[in-house]
Design a protein around this motif. Structure first.
Motif, PDB file in Angstrom:
ATOM      1  N   UNK A 122      54.533 100.288  19.209  1.00 45.95           N
ATOM      2  CA  UNK A 122      53.670  99.728  18.172  1.00 45.95           C
ATOM      3  C   UNK A 122      53.769 100.498  16.860  1.00 45.95           C
ATOM      4  N   UNK A 123      53.900 101.822  16.950  1.00 41.66           N
ATOM      5  CA  UNK A 123      54.015 102.627  15.729  1.00 41.66           C
ATOM      6  C   UNK A 123      55.289 102.274  14.965  1.00 41.66           C
ATOM      7  N   UNK A 124      56.398 102.176  15.671  1.00 42.97           N
ATOM      8  CA  UNK A 124      57.667 101.836  15.018  1.00 42.97           C
ATOM      9  C   UNK A 124      57.646 100.382  14.536  1.00 42.97           C
ATOM     10  N   UNK A 125      57.004  99.494  15.305  1.00 41.86           N
ATOM     11  CA  UNK A 125      56.872  98.090  14.917  1.00 41.86           C
ATOM     12  C   UNK A 125      56.128  97.966  13.589  1.00 41.86           C
ATOM     13  N   UNK A 126      55.026  98.709  13.456  1.00 40.10           N
ATOM     14  CA  UNK A 126      54.253  98.665  12.211  1.00 40.10           C
ATOM     15  C   UNK A 126      55.102  99.133  11.035  1.00 40.10           C
ATOM     16  N   UNK A 127      55.840 100.201  11.241  1.00 40.39           N
ATOM     17  CA  UNK A 127      56.704 100.701  10.166  1.00 40.39           C
ATOM     18  C   UNK A 127      57.787  99.684   9.832  1.00 40.39           C
ATOM     19  N   UNK A 128      58.405  99.094  10.842  1.00 43.90           N
ATOM     20  CA  UNK A 128      59.467  98.113  10.605  1.00 43.90           C
ATOM     21  C   UNK A 128      58.962  96.901   9.831  1.00 43.90           C
ATOM     22  N   UNK A 129      57.697  96.532  10.035  1.00 47.84           N
ATOM     23  CA  UNK A 129      57.114  95.427   9.282  1.00 47.84           C
ATOM     24  C   UNK A 129      57.081  95.736   7.787  1.00 47.84           C
ATOM     25  N   UNK A 130      56.721  96.989   7.456  1.00 45.69           N
ATOM     26  CA  UNK A 130      56.658  97.350   6.034  1.00 45.69           C
ATOM     27  C   UNK A 130      58.060  97.346   5.411  1.00 45.69           C
ATOM     28  N   UNK A 131      59.051  97.705   6.199  1.00 46.96           N
ATOM     29  CA  UNK A 131      60.438  97.685   5.696  1.00 46.96           C
ATOM     30  C   UNK A 131      60.919  96.251   5.521  1.00 46.96           C
ATOM     31  N   UNK A 132      60.679  95.411   6.542  1.00 49.59           N
ATOM     32  CA  UNK A 132      61.134  94.020   6.507  1.00 49.59           C
ATOM     33  C   UNK A 132      60.524  93.265   5.331  1.00 49.59           C
ATOM     34  N   UNK A 133      59.276  93.567   5.028  1.00 50.98           N
ATOM     35  CA  UNK A 133      58.585  92.850   3.953  1.00 50.98           C
ATOM     36  C   UNK A 133      58.991  93.329   2.567  1.00 50.98           C
ATOM     37  N   UNK A 134      59.684  94.460   2.513  1.00 54.16           N
ATOM     38  CA  UNK A 134      60.050  95.026   1.225  1.00 54.16           C
ATOM     39  C   UNK A 134      58.981  95.927   0.636  1.00 54.16           C
ATOM     40  N   UNK A 135      57.835  96.047   1.312  1.00 53.37           N
ATOM     41  CA  UNK A 135      56.739  96.853   0.778  1.00 53.37           C
ATOM     42  C   UNK A 135      57.058  98.348   0.820  1.00 53.37           C
ATOM     43  N   UNK A 136      57.964  98.732   1.722  1.00 48.00           N
ATOM     44  CA  UNK A 136      58.270 100.153   1.812  1.00 48.00           C
ATOM     45  C   UNK A 136      59.009 100.633   0.561  1.00 48.00           C
ATOM     46  N   UNK A 137      59.682  99.727  -0.125  1.00 45.78           N
ATOM     47  CA  UNK A 137      60.323 100.104  -1.391  1.00 45.78           C
ATOM     48  C   UNK A 137      59.276 100.539  -2.413  1.00 45.78           C
TER      49      UNK A 137
END
Length: 589
Positions: free
Chosen positions: A85-100
């Motif tokens: 779940x922790x990695x899933x949450x992080x991957x969501x932010x990357x997929x959405x572009x929000x991590x940029x």
């Protein structure tokens, strides 16, 4: 069928210890010298432990297999559940572009890798340890640092090392709660004793971390920021652990050090911006700017995560969730089938708290975050599937590591090693942290190590005339520096840092630092036992006669209602800000 644990199978404690050490030494050899992949080393070590348990200790093969299955199941839930779940949450932010946007925000605070490491690995990681624990802080912070452009080995390694200072108070103080329950010493004096040991380490840890990242000379260049980070964290950790108890030191110290460092960096900047070798110099793209609303939206998954995790740690909410979503069962064939060295049967219950588990809290945060970051649930499901594929080998590693730990504990191998350390007489305070270190290395959990050894620590200290709170607290403090080399922790950090298959590199990166810190804590504990007695708190033992009281769920439902209102308010506000941002004309080059 029952079987009694054996502590000295050869009737020669020296020979028994040498044999008991074989599976543990194999882990070191396999990862440091042979450079085996994590899941391979843990699978072979499990088989080796099973052979010694059955052939040397006389454990029936059926019980050994059941013990391994019990450990593997615990590895899948709650440990792997949380990591996924922790990695899933992080991957969501990357997929959405929000991590940029998060990367840009962090770069706007500082582009210096040394300071980013302090903010995320040390301060934010400590905050997450206080709320979630059990691997989530390393998984989230390592993934964030890799996403920011850190070398994956350094990202995962420093997150493991940074995770030492807060582990004792992790998961709202659960390790100390367990130590109290097992030893009979109240929570507060244990919290106070740990809070008079670890802050000394916490003051030095930021400089130590930066020295690992950039070298001693480069660490000296940012000494003012290092002092602000370490002193603010250590002071708040000391104050809260000594006057508020074990539940909030990590949350308060982690959040406090973030605020102090970010405030300080508004008025002070390093003379040079340090980056990794062969990394391009930091540049500010003047064509890009983000509104406050966009930044808040980008951070919204972690804002929601923080609020939910803190709520999940509140006992009234925990009581409600457990009343509605928990069951436990006696592990078939294993429950009460093993007799301890005292002749009493050892219960083997498996608790499935599927609602109150930290992994479930992170899943809820992810589900709320999906629309907030602009994704659909269909895309979210795709990201989840990709996360499972990404973590397939770490899942195998964690399950096999826990199988290994359970066989060592159930067969009596761990007790053999503990018995030798307990026989060191007046020098036992020096070896008391080693016992905690060993327990965490084997189990991957300071909570489990305290459950294993707190009573032994208490009894041995009494027998040599040392205040038991010193050695029980040393079990907690010694355990924290074993966390960074526990195979379970290595597997989690490798998964988050994209180092799957390179666990041996990560182990070799952290192992010497673990030994350095262990020796420091051992000498400090020895001094506390005989010289620095003024550090020992005054306390009275628990009488153990309190009747069990059924929890009042009314307060829990009220808190859940408040949580729901807060989350709805956050969701509406972020969606509203996102709508306004869409109306702002896009910048053109």
């Amino acid at each position: 069928m029952t079987w009694k644990q054996v502590i000295d199978p050869f009737n020669n404690i020296t020979l028994s210890v040498l044999v008991a050490l074989i599976p543990i030494l194999f882990i070191f050899w396999a990862l440091i010298i042979r450079k085996m992949k994590g899941y391979q080393a843990s699978l072979v070590a499990t088989g080796l432990a099973m052979l010694i348990a059955t052939l040397v200790y006389g454990m029936p093969v059926g019980l050994a297999l059941l013990s391994a299955a019990h450990g593997a199941l615990y590895g899948l839930f709650p440990i792997c559940w949380l990591v996924i779940m922790a990695v899933f949450l992080f991957n969501l932010t990357v997929k959405s572009g929000q991590f940029e946007i998060i990367k840009y925000f962090m770069g706007s605070i500082t582009a210096d890798r040394r300071l980013q490491g302090l903010l995320i690995a040390f301060s934010f990681g400590s905050f997450l340890e206080g709320t979630a624990g059990f691997g989530a802080p390393v998984a989230i912070t390592a993934a964030m640092l890799v996403g920011l452009g850190f070398n994956p080995l350094y990202a995962s390694g420093i997150c493991l090392i940074a995770n030492t200072a807060p582990v004792a108070f992790g998961s709202i103080g659960i390790p100390i709660t367990v130590a109290s329950q097992v030893s009979g010493i109240p929570e507060l004096p244990i919290s106070q004793m740990v809070g008079r040991t670890l802050p000394i380490l916490s003051v030095m840890l930021p400089f130590y971390l930066v020295s690992i990242i950039a070298g001693f000379r480069k660490a000296r260049e940012i000494w003012p920021a290092v002092v602000v980070s370490g002193v603010s964290f250590a002071f708040l950790q000391y104050f809260s652990s000594n006057f508020l108890g074990p539940a909030l030191p990590d949350v308060i110290a982690g959040l406090g050090s973030i605020i102090c460092l970010m405030t300080f960096l508004r008025y002070w900047k390093p003379k040079t911006i340090w980056r990794f070798d062969n990394e391009p110099a930091a540049t500010v793209d003047t064509s890009i700017s983000y509104t406050t609303g966009q930044v808040i939206r980008a951070w919204s998954p972690f804002i929601v995560l923080t609020i939910i995790i803190i709520s999940w740690g509140m006992q009234p909410i925990k009581d409600v969730l457990n009343s509605a979503g928990m069951f436990q069962f006696e592990f078939p064939g294993l429950h009460n089938a093993i007799l301890g060295s005292d002749g009493n049967p050892i219960p083997k219950l498996f608790k499935v708290n599927y609602l109150s588990a930290a992994g479930t809290a992170i899943l809820l945060a992810a589900l709320i975050a999906i629309p907030l970051v602009g994704l659909t649930y269909r895309i979210g499901l795709t990201v989840f599937k990709e996360t499972i594929i990404q973590l397939r080998f770490p899942i195998l590693s964690v399950a096999s590591v826990l199988a290994f730990a359970y066989i060592l504990n159930d067969s009596g191998i761990t007790l053999t090693l503990a018995a030798v350390l307990a026989s060191t007489g007046l020098l036992f305070p020096f070896f008391a942290p080693v016992l905690g270190w060993l327990g965490v290395f084997i189990t991957g959990s300071d909570t489990s190590a305290n459950a294993l050894f707190s009573k032994l620590q208490y009894a041995t200290a009494q027998s040599i005339g040392v205040d038991p709170v010193v050695t029980v607290a040393a079990n907690v403090s010694g355990g924290v520096v074993g966390k960074m080399i526990s195979p379970q922790s290595i597997a989690v950090a490798a998964a988050a840092g994209n180092l799957v298959g390179k666990e041996s590199q990560l182990f070799r990166f952290t192992v010497k630092h673990s030994f350095y810190m262990l020796i420091f804590i051992s000498f400090l504990t020895l001094a506390q036992a005989y010289v620095l007695k003024w550090m020992i708190p005054v306390y009275e033992m628990l009488d153990g006669k309190k009747a069990a009281v059924l929890p009042d769920l009314t307060k829990g439902y009220l808190y859940l209602g408040i949580l729901a209102v807060v989350l709805v308010g956050i969701g509406v506000s972020i969606r509203a800000m996102a709508g306004k941002d869409k109306q702002i004309p896009k910048l053109v080059d």
